[in-house]
Each structure stands twice: as structure tokens, then as C-alpha cells.
Design a protein around this motif. Structure first.
Motif, PDB file in Angstrom:
ATOM      1  N   GLY A  98       7.178 -37.033  66.240  1.00  0.00           N
ATOM      2  CA  GLY A  98       6.396 -36.524  65.128  1.00  0.00           C
ATOM      3  C   GLY A  98       7.227 -35.636  64.216  1.00  0.00           C
ATOM      4  O   GLY A  98       7.060 -35.642  62.990  1.00  0.00           O
ATOM      5  N   VAL A 101       3.760 -42.056  66.781  1.00  0.00           N
ATOM      6  CA  VAL A 101       3.457 -40.624  66.870  1.00  0.00           C
ATOM      7  C   VAL A 101       2.314 -40.406  67.859  1.00  0.00           C
ATOM      8  O   VAL A 101       1.289 -41.095  67.798  1.00  0.00           O
ATOM      9  CB  VAL A 101       3.069 -40.062  65.480  1.00  0.00           C
ATOM     10  CG1 VAL A 101       2.639 -38.602  65.588  1.00  0.00           C
ATOM     11  CG2 VAL A 101       4.248 -40.198  64.522  1.00  0.00           C
ATOM     12  N   ASP A 103      -0.004 -35.156  67.667  1.00  0.00           N
ATOM     13  CA  ASP A 103       0.786 -34.800  66.487  1.00  0.00           C
ATOM     14  C   ASP A 103       0.208 -35.350  65.195  1.00  0.00           C
ATOM     15  O   ASP A 103       0.682 -35.010  64.110  1.00  0.00           O
ATOM     16  CB  ASP A 103       2.220 -35.325  66.642  1.00  0.00           C
ATOM     17  CG  ASP A 103       2.985 -34.617  67.749  1.00  0.00           C
ATOM     18  OD1 ASP A 103       2.734 -33.408  67.947  1.00  0.00           O
ATOM     19  OD2 ASP A 103       3.817 -35.263  68.413  1.00  0.00           O
TER      20      ASP A 103
END
Length: 251
Positions: free
Chosen positions: A153, A180, A184
Motif C-alpha cells: 500500500g 493492496v 490499507d
């Protein structure tokens, strides 16, 4: 072309080896707008980004950036005119620090030779711009960290900071949430929201529908290489044609 369009696609088509990839895509994106581009897998979303950014040349139609016809312009010329892009896979220099990555992008914008061996100085304009970009994406505290050590992230944030440092007029985000972790996503979404609030024009391809619907002004729906619909998130999600195109997928 709309008088106020940052990006105008006029009848854009792409045929490769007899296969029609894009067909008659016409779309205006206004200055400061955030537009989400969605569609089932294989709909032509990333291909459209490749045509806009200059990786692929359309076989029909034109692409205009801030009133200038860039249909035949190479990638570096479009970048000079203010187009910046991220890709689905991370693309940072892992052996360099976070600050050095962004400083190189800032130097490239200034047209100066970028030396990775020169020690960054706070008095240097590119370094100041890099630090500002890192603060905007909440990575100022990681400036001296090696980029390879960032979480996924954070690497996405770094890529956005590198774009910010080039001072783009138009930003293309190609699946910024890819890879991700769910924890995040909110922070990265907030970074993207700041891009928009900062007056930049943003186009985003993203499969996380909750992210798209929570950020964008309009949604463009691609299907089989065509623009199926383009309207507010509410109108698009209520469109029976769009719902039909997404049968078997989560909308």
C-alpha cells in the motif's frame, strides 16, 4: 470536443489482427473531474488507458489532451503536456530511498539530468517538491526508507507521489488498489481523494466498486470495447443495461 475538456476521445477505435478491441469510444472529461472506468474483465479498460497514454496508437478516432490533438504523439510528449499514469504492477526503484524516487521524478519534470548519486539537499527545488509530494500522500515520515522495504500500500502511495512531483494535469490510475490489503484501502482512497480536491483531473480503472462509487464524479462503463454508459454513480448503477453487462459479476 467540449470547450472545457481536459481529455476528449472522439470515435476512438482499435483493431489488432482483425480483432476489434475498442470501437467508437467518444468521451469528454472536464477539468478537475474524477472519472471512474469500470467494466467486466476484457472490456477494454486498460487498453483504453494505453491509447490515452500513448502506449498504443488508435486505428480510428482522435485523442485530445487539454485542447491539443495528441493522437500521434509519443508517450514522452504526452507526459510533457501534463499526462501522468500509474500501472497495475508497482514500478518504483527499490534500491533507492523513498525521497530519491520522488526527487528523480521532480527532476525529470524540470528537464534536468537526474543523478541518483547526488545527495539530496533541502535547498534543491526538486527535493523540496519531492518532500511536498510525500507529505501529500502521508509518506513524509518514510522519506529516508529504502523503497524496497515499503508495504504494498505504501508503494502505491509512493507511485502517486512520484506522479504529483511531475505536476500532471491529467492522472490515469490503473487499478491502484490491486494487491493492496483491505486494511490499507481506506488510507489509499483518501490519498486519491486529495488528488481530486487538489484540482487535478483523474481517471481511475478500479475493480473495487465501493472505492469507485465513493470517490468519482462520474462512472464510464466499458463493455466489449465500447462505452456502454457514462453518468453519475447512482444513475449508472441503476441502469438495466449496465446491470445486464455485469451478470455474474458484483456491481
Amino acid at each position: 470536443m467540449s470547450e472545457h475538456a481536459m481529455l476528449s476521445l472522439n470515435g476512438v477505435g482499435l483493431t489488432i489482427g482483425g480483432a476489434r478491441i475498442l470501437h467508437e469510444v467518444t468521451l469528454d472529461v472536464t477539468h478537475g473531474e474524477m472519472l471512474g472506468v469500470i467494466g467486466p474483465n476484457g472490456a477494454g479498460k486498460t487498453t483504453l488507458f494505453n491509447v490515452v497514454s500513448g502506449l498504443l496508437a488508435p486505428t480510428a478516432g482522435t485523442v485530445e489532451l487539454d485542447g491539443q490533438d495528441v493522437t500521434k504523439e509519443p508517450i514522452h510528449r504526452r507526459a510533457a503536456l501534463g499526462l501522468g499514469r500509474t500501472f497495475q504492477t508497482s514500478s518504483v526503484f527499490g534500491a533507492l530511498s523513498v525521497l530519491e524516487n520522488v526527487r528523480l521524478a521532480a527532476q525529470a519534470r524540470e528537464g534536468r539530468a537526474a543523478s541518483v548519486f547526488r545527495v539530496p539537499r533541502d535547498s534543491d527545488a526538486a527535493t523540496r517538491r519531492a518532500r511536498e509530494a510525500l507529505e501529500e500522500v502521508d509518506l513524509g515520515h518514510r522519506a529516508d526508507a529504502e523503497a524496497s522495504g515499503l508495504a504494498h500500500g505504501e508503494k502505491r502511495k509512493l507511485e502517486i507521489a512520484m506522479l504529483i512531483a511531475t505536476e500532471p494535469k491529467l492522472i490515469l490510475l490503473d487499478e491502484p488498489m490491486a494487491g493492496v490489503g483491505s486494511g490499507d484501502v481506506p488510507a489509499l482512497s483518501e490519498v486519491i481523494r486529495r488528488l481530486h480536491k487538489g484540482g487535478r483531473t483523474v481517471l481511475m480503472v478500479e475493480h473495487h466498486m465501493e472505492v469507485v462509487l465513493g470517490l468519482v464524479d462520474r462512472v464510464a462503463v466499458m463493455h466489449h470495447g465500447e462505452l456502454l454508459a457514462c453518468d453519475t454513480p447512482e444513475a449508472v448503477m441503476a441502469d438495466p443495461t449496465v446491470q445486464s453487462a455485469y451478470l455474474g459479476e458484483t456491481v
